[in-house]
Write a protein that holds these residues in place. Structure first.
Motif, mmCIF file in Angstrom:
data_model
loop_
_atom_site.group_PDB
_atom_site.id
_atom_site.type_symbol
_atom_site.label_atom_id
_atom_site.label_comp_id
_atom_site.label_asym_id
_atom_site.label_seq_id
_atom_site.Cartn_x
_atom_site.Cartn_y
_atom_site.Cartn_z
ATOM 1 N N GLU A 1 -3.661 2.773 6.738
ATOM 2 C CA GLU A 1 -4.357 4.090 7.149
ATOM 3 C C GLU A 1 -3.914 4.763 8.399
ATOM 4 O O GLU A 1 -3.809 5.976 8.604
ATOM 5 C CB GLU A 1 -5.813 3.592 7.529
ATOM 6 N N ARG A 2 -3.177 4.138 9.322
ATOM 7 C CA ARG A 2 -2.672 4.420 10.655
ATOM 8 C C ARG A 2 -1.539 5.333 10.317
ATOM 9 O O ARG A 2 -1.500 6.571 10.720
ATOM 10 C CB ARG A 2 -2.151 3.526 11.584
ATOM 11 N N ARG A 3 -0.721 5.094 9.473
ATOM 12 C CA ARG A 3 0.401 5.676 9.078
ATOM 13 C C ARG A 3 -0.051 7.266 8.267
ATOM 14 O O ARG A 3 0.621 8.296 8.342
ATOM 15 C CB ARG A 3 1.258 4.866 8.103
ATOM 16 N N ALA A 4 -0.898 6.962 7.469
ATOM 17 C CA ALA A 4 -1.642 7.992 6.709
ATOM 18 C C ALA A 4 -2.006 9.246 7.954
ATOM 19 O O ALA A 4 -2.161 10.232 7.607
ATOM 20 C CB ALA A 4 -2.568 7.776 5.807
ATOM 21 N N GLN B 1 2.804 3.827 -8.731
ATOM 22 C CA GLN B 1 1.403 3.989 -9.342
ATOM 23 C C GLN B 1 0.519 2.997 -8.472
ATOM 24 O O GLN B 1 0.846 2.203 -7.930
ATOM 25 C CB GLN B 1 1.364 3.547 -10.632
ATOM 26 N N PRO B 2 -0.727 3.704 -8.091
ATOM 27 C CA PRO B 2 -1.831 2.989 -7.390
ATOM 28 C C PRO B 2 -2.341 2.091 -8.367
ATOM 29 O O PRO B 2 -2.417 2.091 -9.606
ATOM 30 C CB PRO B 2 -2.673 4.088 -7.255
ATOM 31 N N LYS B 3 -2.806 0.891 -8.042
ATOM 32 C CA LYS B 3 -3.422 -0.250 -8.393
ATOM 33 C C LYS B 3 -4.556 0.270 -9.721
ATOM 34 O O LYS B 3 -4.640 0.066 -10.676
ATOM 35 C CB LYS B 3 -3.844 -1.464 -7.635
ATOM 36 N N VAL C 1 -0.512 22.926 7.764
ATOM 37 C CA VAL C 1 -0.388 22.779 6.369
ATOM 38 C C VAL C 1 -1.736 21.909 5.781
ATOM 39 O O VAL C 1 -2.109 21.065 6.186
ATOM 40 C CB VAL C 1 1.042 21.963 6.029
ATOM 41 N N GLU C 2 -2.260 22.623 4.533
ATOM 42 C CA GLU C 2 -3.384 21.765 4.023
ATOM 43 C C GLU C 2 -2.778 20.815 3.240
ATOM 44 O O GLU C 2 -2.239 21.205 2.198
ATOM 45 C CB GLU C 2 -4.168 22.985 3.455
ATOM 46 N N GLU C 3 -2.978 19.589 3.314
ATOM 47 C CA GLU C 3 -2.554 18.733 2.585
ATOM 48 C C GLU C 3 -3.490 17.512 2.593
ATOM 49 O O GLU C 3 -3.889 16.971 3.739
ATOM 50 C CB GLU C 3 -1.172 17.956 2.941
ATOM 51 N N THR C 4 -3.646 16.618 1.463
ATOM 52 C CA THR C 4 -4.620 15.460 1.452
ATOM 53 C C THR C 4 -3.775 14.308 1.631
ATOM 54 O O THR C 4 -2.814 14.282 0.613
ATOM 55 C CB THR C 4 -5.758 15.679 0.574
ATOM 56 N N TYR C 5 -4.007 13.236 2.380
ATOM 57 C CA TYR C 5 -3.334 11.893 2.289
ATOM 58 C C TYR C 5 -4.120 10.971 2.092
ATOM 59 O O TYR C 5 -5.183 10.987 2.805
ATOM 60 C CB TYR C 5 -2.514 11.729 3.436
ATOM 61 N N THR C 6 -4.025 9.942 1.096
ATOM 62 C CA THR C 6 -4.676 9.033 0.896
ATOM 63 C C THR C 6 -4.205 7.536 0.854
ATOM 64 O O THR C 6 -3.043 7.732 0.451
ATOM 65 C CB THR C 6 -5.779 9.202 -0.477
ATOM 66 N N VAL C 7 -4.693 6.444 1.011
ATOM 67 C CA VAL C 7 -4.037 5.038 0.787
ATOM 68 C C VAL C 7 -4.683 4.510 -0.203
ATOM 69 O O VAL C 7 -5.746 4.342 -0.428
ATOM 70 C CB VAL C 7 -4.354 4.391 2.001
ATOM 71 N N HIS C 8 -3.942 3.855 -1.030
ATOM 72 C CA HIS C 8 -4.001 2.963 -2.310
ATOM 73 C C HIS C 8 -3.173 1.881 -2.273
ATOM 74 O O HIS C 8 -1.976 1.943 -1.900
ATOM 75 C CB HIS C 8 -3.930 4.073 -3.716
ATOM 76 N N TYR D 1 0.793 -1.122 0.108
ATOM 77 C CA TYR D 1 -0.003 -0.016 0.084
ATOM 78 C C TYR D 1 0.885 1.284 -0.099
ATOM 79 O O TYR D 1 1.902 1.263 0.503
ATOM 80 C CB TYR D 1 -0.755 -0.087 1.270
ATOM 81 N N GLY D 2 0.364 2.290 -0.781
ATOM 82 C CA GLY D 2 0.896 3.646 -0.674
ATOM 83 C C GLY D 2 0.332 4.762 -0.137
ATOM 84 O O GLY D 2 -1.100 4.775 -0.155
#
Length: 77
Positions: free
Chosen positions: A27-30, A60-62, A42-49, A7-8
């Motif tokens: 998800e915990r790391r994100a 690259q995400p799957k 800081v406004e930043e979006t973090y998602t897990v894929h 996962y990234g």
């Protein structure tokens, strides 16, 4: 137990970290990144894929792999 799926963690700019986490660990790391961003105002979006198995080196995400999309387009020509 560690998953065999990689996962990234992604921002809109791309992958910032990837590992053989479970979905929960990813998800915990994100969440750690999100908390750090909030603490630094800081406004930043973090998602897990899930990572693309064929193009992991290109980070690259799957689902949404740009490399796979280019290969499919080239095969269609």
């Amino acid at each position: 137990m560690t998953s065999s799926v990689e996962y990234g963690i992604f921002t809109p700019e791309g992958c910032i970290e990837a590992s053989m986490w479970s979905p929960e660990e990813a998800e915990r790391r994100a969440g750690e990144y999100r908390a750090e961003a909030v603490a630094e105002d800081v406004e930043e979006t973090y998602t897990v894929h899930e990572m693309c198995e064929d193009h992991r080196d290109a980070e690259q995400p799957k689902n949404g792999c740009e490399e796979c999309a280019m290969e499919l387009a080239a095969d269609g020509d």
